[in-house]
Design a protein around this motif. Structure first.
Motif, PDB file in Angstrom:
ATOM      1  N   THR A   4       0.670  -1.290   0.179  1.00  0.00           N
ATOM      2  CA  THR A   4       0.138   0.083   0.114  1.00  0.00           C
ATOM      3  C   THR A   4       0.837   1.328  -0.112  1.00  0.00           C
ATOM      4  OG1 THR A   4      -1.783  -1.192   0.967  1.00  0.00           O
ATOM      5  CG2 THR A   4      -1.785   1.089   1.211  1.00  0.00           C
ATOM      6  N   PHE A   5       1.966   0.995   0.884  1.00  0.00           N
ATOM      7  CA  PHE A   5       3.013   2.430   0.727  1.00  0.00           C
ATOM      8  C   PHE A   5       2.983   2.934  -0.615  1.00  0.00           C
ATOM      9  CE2 PHE A   5       7.034   3.397   2.953  1.00  0.00           C
ATOM     10  CZ  PHE A   5       6.643   3.374   4.413  1.00  0.00           C
ATOM     11  N   VAL A  24      13.231  -4.182  -4.847  1.00  0.00           N
ATOM     12  CA  VAL A  24      13.275  -5.773  -4.904  1.00  0.00           C
ATOM     13  C   VAL A  24      12.288  -6.080  -5.858  1.00  0.00           C
ATOM     14  CG1 VAL A  24      13.240  -7.957  -4.045  1.00  0.00           C
ATOM     15  CG2 VAL A  24      14.345  -6.128  -2.762  1.00  0.00           C
ATOM     16  N   THR A  25      10.787  -5.612  -5.579  1.00  0.00           N
ATOM     17  CA  THR A  25       9.800  -5.791  -6.318  1.00  0.00           C
ATOM     18  C   THR A  25       8.829  -4.545  -6.009  1.00  0.00           C
ATOM     19  OG1 THR A  25       8.079  -7.284  -6.631  1.00  0.00           O
ATOM     20  CG2 THR A  25       8.891  -7.379  -4.637  1.00  0.00           C
ATOM     21  N   MET A  26       7.834  -4.550  -6.900  1.00  0.00           N
ATOM     22  CA  MET A  26       6.737  -3.645  -6.491  1.00  0.00           C
ATOM     23  C   MET A  26       5.312  -4.216  -6.637  1.00  0.00           C
ATOM     24  SD  MET A  26       6.965  -0.247  -5.965  1.00  0.00           S
ATOM     25  CE  MET A  26       8.580  -0.415  -4.783  1.00  0.00           C
ATOM     26  N   MET A  27       4.778  -4.798  -5.609  1.00  0.00           N
ATOM     27  CA  MET A  27       3.623  -5.614  -5.918  1.00  0.00           C
ATOM     28  C   MET A  27       2.918  -5.691  -4.627  1.00  0.00           C
ATOM     29  SD  MET A  27       5.661  -9.273  -5.830  1.00  0.00           S
ATOM     30  CE  MET A  27       4.344 -10.034  -6.413  1.00  0.00           C
ATOM     31  N   GLY A  35       5.047  -0.994   6.731  1.00  0.00           N
ATOM     32  CA  GLY A  35       4.003  -0.870   5.519  1.00  0.00           C
ATOM     33  C   GLY A  35       3.272   0.435   5.841  1.00  0.00           C
ATOM     34  N   ALA A  36       2.011   0.351   5.233  1.00  0.00           N
ATOM     35  CA  ALA A  36       1.169   1.250   5.289  1.00  0.00           C
ATOM     36  C   ALA A  36      -0.064   0.870   5.150  1.00  0.00           C
ATOM     37  CB  ALA A  36       1.405   2.576   4.523  1.00  0.00           C
ATOM     38  N   MET A  37      -1.332   1.632   5.639  1.00  0.00           N
ATOM     39  CA  MET A  37      -2.515   1.202   5.538  1.00  0.00           C
ATOM     40  C   MET A  37      -3.365   2.110   4.484  1.00  0.00           C
ATOM     41  SD  MET A  37      -3.102  -1.342   7.059  1.00  0.00           S
ATOM     42  CE  MET A  37      -4.860  -1.419   7.201  1.00  0.00           C
ATOM     43  N   ILE A  38      -2.475   3.316   4.225  1.00  0.00           N
ATOM     44  CA  ILE A  38      -3.131   4.198   3.092  1.00  0.00           C
ATOM     45  C   ILE A  38      -1.986   4.567   2.248  1.00  0.00           C
ATOM     46  CG2 ILE A  38      -4.039   6.754   2.957  1.00  0.00           C
ATOM     47  CD1 ILE A  38      -6.232   5.163   4.027  1.00  0.00           C
ATOM     48  N   HIS A  98       6.600  -2.981   2.868  1.00  0.00           N
ATOM     49  CA  HIS A  98       6.046  -4.184   2.180  1.00  0.00           C
ATOM     50  C   HIS A  98       4.576  -4.322   2.714  1.00  0.00           C
ATOM     51  CE1 HIS A  98       5.267  -8.628   2.546  1.00  0.00           C
ATOM     52  NE2 HIS A  98       6.335  -8.815   2.158  1.00  0.00           N
ATOM     53  N   GLY A  99       3.763  -4.677   1.743  1.00  0.00           N
ATOM     54  CA  GLY A  99       2.378  -4.953   1.982  1.00  0.00           C
ATOM     55  C   GLY A  99       2.090  -5.544   3.263  1.00  0.00           C
TER      56      GLY A  99
END
Lengths: 163, 163, 163, 163
Positions: C11-12, C48-51, C106-109, C80-81
């Motif tokens: 989410t970040f 590393v990845t964007m997912m 990570g983040a929620m928003i 990280h998600g």
């Protein structure tokens, strides 16, 4: 002079659901936007629907047309998804509400996301609604277009004059 | 139709200087605001001055009037501090630039501070400038006022019709 | 002391695609967040990845583990998600990188949406990474949790201690 | 573990007064920041003063020291103007509150102005307060400094290690 605002959803009102990670509709952000804009207009706000305009059916459009026909106000601003805004404008023009100035507007970025164009567009649409002659218009990108003289360019995201 | 935007400063363009902890003026935020608003207008932007309108002198106003007189455009939007916006409107009206539509606008909260009304007002002013007849106007709070028919209420921060 | 930041998406880093109206990943927002936070740390950032972490496979996790193992830094922050953050923490713990302090956050928003918790979490994670002993941790909600002592409560969106 | 937060003002809490056009202090933004950060800590928030730290007197510092001495919590975060943060840290160190971990933090840009570093710093300070041994610290720029080993560089606005 009183202006009726009909909120129908669209990008304007999309929010991020932090539990599901998806975009969704809840309440319209128009009241918060009017507060931020310090609008001192005689306004009547009504939520007709809260949806992505790609999901709008003929029935949804008929409800919007009916709300415009029934409204006492001669000036109406409709917040609407940009993808089918022109379609709804056509439906309104077909209804021949000849004494009313109806201005549709929307946003490319949700208002809740900070960097939205929505506040600019709302200020623009409310202003056009006060001074344009009766008719159906789209107000986007700082411009106003007659209902039958514009289209959204899907590749660039901007509205263009077609004639 | 081309619109000239004259930036003169005012709350619109105040910034926070993180080294001194004070508000100051640097460059106008109008270009960033136009980008955010996705404005697709034929615009010419010019910075006349960057100042608090309380500090404006008769000379500053004379420069603004001269820039309006010299401008080739028939539609002009002036971003201006709200405190003496009406004074500048008077100076412009006295200049009898009778073929031009001049719209002054401003903000109560600096654009750089996130919660600003500036984007709403800029959208509004640019729209009024396109459709109002020649004359000098103030566009604030979603409304437009003739130059000689409004004042800023200092206690509430809103513009009011005086006649 | 140098800290390595591994950006993996979540989410970040979600953004709103104004042409499609959907959320998507582009570049990580971590550099912009570090600038906003005025971070003056010796940092090495690597994407590393964007997912979405719900889409992460065992292979993706293996790549993250490998990047941690190969990193010269003893302190590592992973953005990280939140949905599978604890799973990745387990994979890292299983790898027994015993001299490293690894903090997942990570983040929620989404950061791009203005009202994000991401900046708070990044400040928190970078701080914990500097002072916690070697181990694998989750930093969310202002707290730090050992990898095997927390879970995300899907109903409330907050991380809870499980032991 | 409970953390006490003492709010004293500083740039963190500056607001723009739209009627006067000046910066001022009203209530602390810390509660809103904690909500945005989704902090799930056992926190006790107390406003000691709301002022620019350049205006702080020895009496103001004595009140802050007293509040720290009287606090039941062993972990304390103080939000404070950056200009004299190190001075207050010295006053706290002189008080020899040897069992407490006290972390001072602040911001270069007001939280209310959107682009603030405050949320990053608050996340950082709360995290350091949970894990650093007893002592008085400054948490800025993602780093933590012992009270007697840092200074604010007034030319660059960043905190630097002095030893």
């Amino acid at each position: 002079m009183r202006i009726r605002i009909l909120a129908t959803g669209g990008t304007f009102d999309k929010e991020y659901d932090e539990l599901t990670g998806r975009l969704f509709f809840q309440d319209t952000h128009v009241p918060e936007m009017l507060r931020r804009g310090r609008a001192r207009l005689d306004l009547e706000l009504e939520t007709v629907t809260m949806m992505d305009s790609l999901d709008m059916t003929a029935d949804d459009r008929a409800r919007i047309v009916k709300r415009c026909r029934d409204a006492e106000e001669r000036a109406i601003v409709i917040t609407h998804g940009t993808d089918t805004m022109v379609e709804t404008a056509h439906a309104l023009a077909d209804a021949r509400l000849d004494v009313k100035t109806i201005v549709l507007t929307g946003a490319m970025i949700p208002y809740a996301f900070g960097s939205s164009d929505g506040l600019f567009n709302l200020g623009s649409a409310l202003s056009f609604a006060q001074v344009l002659p009766a008719g159906v218009y789209v107000a986007m990108n700082g411009q106003h277009f007659a209902w039958n003289a514009c289209r959204k360019n899907r590749a660039t995201g901007v509205f263009e004059r077609t004639t």
